[in-house]
Enzyme design. Structure first.
Site, short mmCIF file in Angstrom:
data_model
loop_
_atom_site.label_atom_id
_atom_site.label_comp_id
_atom_site.label_asym_id
_atom_site.label_seq_id
_atom_site.Cartn_x
_atom_site.Cartn_y
_atom_site.Cartn_z
N LYS A 72 1.00 -1.08 0.03
CA LYS A 72 -0.07 0.02 0.06
C LYS A 72 0.91 1.30 0.00
O LYS A 72 0.29 2.32 -0.35
CB LYS A 72 -0.87 0.09 1.23
N ASP A 108 -10.08 3.13 1.96
CA ASP A 108 -10.12 2.74 3.34
C ASP A 108 -10.82 3.60 4.36
O ASP A 108 -11.99 3.34 5.02
CB ASP A 108 -9.05 2.30 3.94
#
Ligand code: ATR
Length: 273
Positions: A72, A108
């Site tokens: 990420k 997210d």
């Protein structure tokens, strides 16, 4: 339902991570493509050579990616543009292939804030976030942008301090619970995850003060924290809700269509039977 087979105009999407074999994303996204009648398929790619994988995305024309641990952060310099919120979080979980350019985004924080907004009003509230890993980073930035005053408590206080710096939060170690003023509690640590499913990330006696308690752990679905919080009269949100809503946001970024949320939720729940 009529059977479906990929053909020469099928779009390819996928998740890259290492490991990825336990990912629930293929079930959700393939269900979304089928339910929306989109000619696309979503696969899981176990990737260790990230730079090569990104060249492959461009060369083969994959339309979009989900990105998970451990890529990420490392993916950021390999992309052509980064959404400003993803840049502040310092992590990308979504890649959108815009033709000539690969764009990075983070859903997210969207999943977490939408899960909370379905249940409570956020603006002007105060939240206590337990843990200071990657998930906490996304959640804290998202909450701060929604006008929530955040306090981060973490086992390693220095890591809480580093997140606090990017979202104007206060921070501490896992202590001094009496002095923390908050009506929302969010657990972002693995505490309570099976097989340690009797553990609580905070003392149970502080729970009655919270209006809403959210856990990002989803195995078990009802963690000890959520069970105790419900007993204490709090509204509760389980870890699958954030997972579902971050995938919903990905589908919408990739396809510009409203996501078939019910089909995605059904597929997600089906992975757990
Ligand atoms: P993610 O990226 O999914 O958020 P992570 O980066 O591994 O996961 O972060 C996990 C967080 O849970 C960390 O803040 C970790 O605390 P440390 O910063 O001290 O490592 C916290 N955590 C993990 N196990 C814990 C435990 N048993 N008790 C308290 N906190 C814990």
């Amino acid at each position: 339902m009529a059977s479906w087979l990929p053909d020469t105009s099928t779009s390819l999407y996928g998740i890259i991570g290492h490991p990825v074999s336990h990912s629930l994303s293929p079930a959700m996204h393939n269900a979304a493509f089928r339910a929306s009648g989109t000619n696309a398929i979503y696969l899981a790619f176990d990737v260790t050579y990230l730079k090569g994988a990104i060249s492959g995305v461009k060369a083969l024309g994959l339309k979009g990616l989900s990105v998970t641990i451990p890529h990420k952060e490392a993916i950021i310099p390999l992309l052509d543009e980064i959404d400003p919120v993803a840049g502040r979080i310092g992590a990308v979980n979504t890649v959108i292939n815009k033709g000539e350019r690969l764009a990075g985004a983070n859903t997210d924080w969207i999943g977490a804030t939408k899960a909370l907004e379905e249940t409570i009003e956020l603006a002007g509230k105060k939240a206590l976030v337990i843990g200071a890993g990657g998930s906490a980073r996304a959640i804290c930035v998202g909450l701060a942008d929604k006008g929530v005053k955040v306090h981060i408590a973490n086992r390693t206080p220095e890591k809480a301090r580093r997140i606090a710096e990017i979202c104007d939060a206060t921070w501490s170690g896992l202590e001094g619970w009496e002095d923390i003023d908050a009506s929302i509690l969010i657990n972002t640590t693995p505490v309570g995850m099976a097989p340690n499913d009797k553990e609580l990330p905070v003392p149970a006696n502080i729970l009655p003060r919270f209006e809403c308690v959210m856990d990002i752990v989803y195995s078990p679905l009802e963690t000890a924290l959520l069970r105790e919080a419900a007993k204490a009269g709090c509204r509760t949100i389980n870890g699958l809700r954030m997972l579902l809503l971050q995938a919903v946001a990905q589908f919408e970024l990739w396809t510009w269509q409203p996501a078939p949320v019910a089909a995605m939720e059904k597929a997600l729940r089906g992975t757990r039977t």
